[in-house]
Write a protein that holds these residues in place. Structure first.
Motif, mmCIF file in Angstrom:
data_model
loop_
_atom_site.group_PDB
_atom_site.id
_atom_site.type_symbol
_atom_site.label_atom_id
_atom_site.label_comp_id
_atom_site.label_asym_id
_atom_site.label_seq_id
_atom_site.Cartn_x
_atom_site.Cartn_y
_atom_site.Cartn_z
ATOM 1 N N MET A 1 -52.286 -75.409 27.423
ATOM 2 C CA MET A 1 -50.997 -76.042 27.220
ATOM 3 C C MET A 1 -50.883 -76.434 25.747
ATOM 4 N N PRO A 2 -49.763 -76.129 25.103
ATOM 5 C CA PRO A 2 -49.622 -76.466 23.683
ATOM 6 C C PRO A 2 -49.521 -77.973 23.484
ATOM 7 N N THR A 3 -49.965 -78.410 22.328
ATOM 8 C CA THR A 3 -49.889 -79.827 21.992
ATOM 9 C C THR A 3 -48.426 -80.202 21.761
ATOM 10 N N LYS A 4 -48.038 -81.362 22.290
ATOM 11 C CA LYS A 4 -46.659 -81.815 22.129
ATOM 12 C C LYS A 4 -46.496 -82.444 20.753
ATOM 13 N N PRO A 5 -45.322 -82.303 20.164
ATOM 14 C CA PRO A 5 -45.099 -82.924 18.863
ATOM 15 C C PRO A 5 -45.176 -84.446 18.965
ATOM 16 N N ALA A 6 -45.407 -85.108 17.833
ATOM 17 C CA ALA A 6 -45.566 -86.563 17.801
ATOM 18 C C ALA A 6 -44.320 -87.289 18.280
ATOM 19 N N THR A 7 -43.169 -86.654 18.184
ATOM 20 C CA THR A 7 -41.930 -87.306 18.606
ATOM 21 C C THR A 7 -41.721 -87.244 20.114
ATOM 22 N N GLN A 8 -42.538 -86.519 20.839
ATOM 23 C CA GLN A 8 -42.316 -86.318 22.276
ATOM 24 C C GLN A 8 -42.257 -87.627 23.071
ATOM 25 N N PRO A 9 -43.157 -88.601 22.855
ATOM 26 C CA PRO A 9 -43.029 -89.845 23.635
ATOM 27 C C PRO A 9 -41.697 -90.551 23.411
ATOM 28 N N TRP A 10 -41.183 -90.512 22.171
ATOM 29 C CA TRP A 10 -39.878 -91.124 21.902
ATOM 30 C C TRP A 10 -38.781 -90.366 22.630
ATOM 31 N N GLU A 11 -38.841 -89.048 22.572
ATOM 32 C CA GLU A 11 -37.834 -88.230 23.256
ATOM 33 C C GLU A 11 -37.886 -88.437 24.761
ATOM 34 N N ASP A 12 -39.083 -88.556 25.313
ATOM 35 C CA ASP A 12 -39.224 -88.801 26.747
ATOM 36 C C ASP A 12 -38.636 -90.152 27.131
ATOM 37 N N LEU A 13 -38.910 -91.177 26.322
ATOM 38 C CA LEU A 13 -38.366 -92.508 26.583
ATOM 39 C C LEU A 13 -36.837 -92.474 26.502
ATOM 40 N N HIS A 14 -36.301 -91.823 25.481
ATOM 41 C CA HIS A 14 -34.839 -91.688 25.357
ATOM 42 C C HIS A 14 -34.257 -90.957 26.566
ATOM 43 N N ALA A 15 -34.925 -89.899 27.007
ATOM 44 C CA ALA A 15 -34.431 -89.131 28.162
ATOM 45 C C ALA A 15 -34.369 -90.009 29.409
#
Length: 183
Positions: A1-15
């Motif tokens: 599985m590819p590594t998620k970008p550093a912004t992913q937790p923020w994007e997940d929280l926003h979603a």
């Protein structure tokens, strides 16, 4: 599985926050039924893997004066609440509405719901949301002179394991709302 970008937790929280808002919007009218809208919003957050913590709730029945609103805006709510100019505007609208002879104008300015979300990092460097909600309604026994302010303040943090288990479902639901916006 590819590594998620550093912004992913923020994007997940926003979603998650966006999905909870859209679900609450579909279930209740935020301006006419603000408290039920907010309860649905919170339930939606918990259902999709958001942990709510340090919740402070307060109900104030009052004659809306500058002094009452000053107490609210000066931060009776514990840190990390910051001064919010949107709520000052709401207060001025309510005070101006009380001076109007037409009750319909008062109801339109004082039966309202206001949500503010700020973002920060917890002690571990994980993203979190700071939620502040104000629901204001006229007092049915004294609609020209009294209002009830319902205030909620809390932190919201993404439970990454719970979110990952529901990621596809959450993304699909957001896409479905997006598709509705296309029409």
């Amino acid at each position: 599985m590819p590594t998620k970008p550093a912004t992913q937790p923020w994007e997940d929280l926003h979603a998650c926050l966006r999905l909870a808002q859209l679900g609450a919007n579909q279930a209740h009218d935020r301006q006419q039924d603000g408290q039920r809208w907010f309860n649905h919003f919170l339930q939606g957050l918990e259902d999709i893997g958001i942990e709510l913590f340090e919740r402070t709730t307060k109900s104030i029945n009052c004659v809306p004066t500058d002094a009452v609103f000053q107490d609210v805006f000066n931060g009776w709510i514990p840190a990390p609440q910051r001064r919010n100019l949107k709520f000052e505007r709401v207060a001025k609208d309510i005070l101006n509405g009380l001076k109007q002879p037409d009750l319909a104008l008062l109801r339109s300015t004082s039966a309202s719901s206001h949500l503010r979300i700020d973002f920060d990092l917890d002690d571990n460097g994980s993203p979190l949301a700071i939620i502040f909600h104000l629901c204001c309604a006229t007092d049915p026994d004294a609609p020209r002179t009294r209002v009830t302010l319902l205030l909620d303040h809390m932190g919201a943090k993404l439970d990454t394991r719970a979110f990952e288990a529901r990621r596809v479902q959450i993304e699909n639901r957001l896409q479905a709302y997006s598709d509705l916006d296309q029409f």
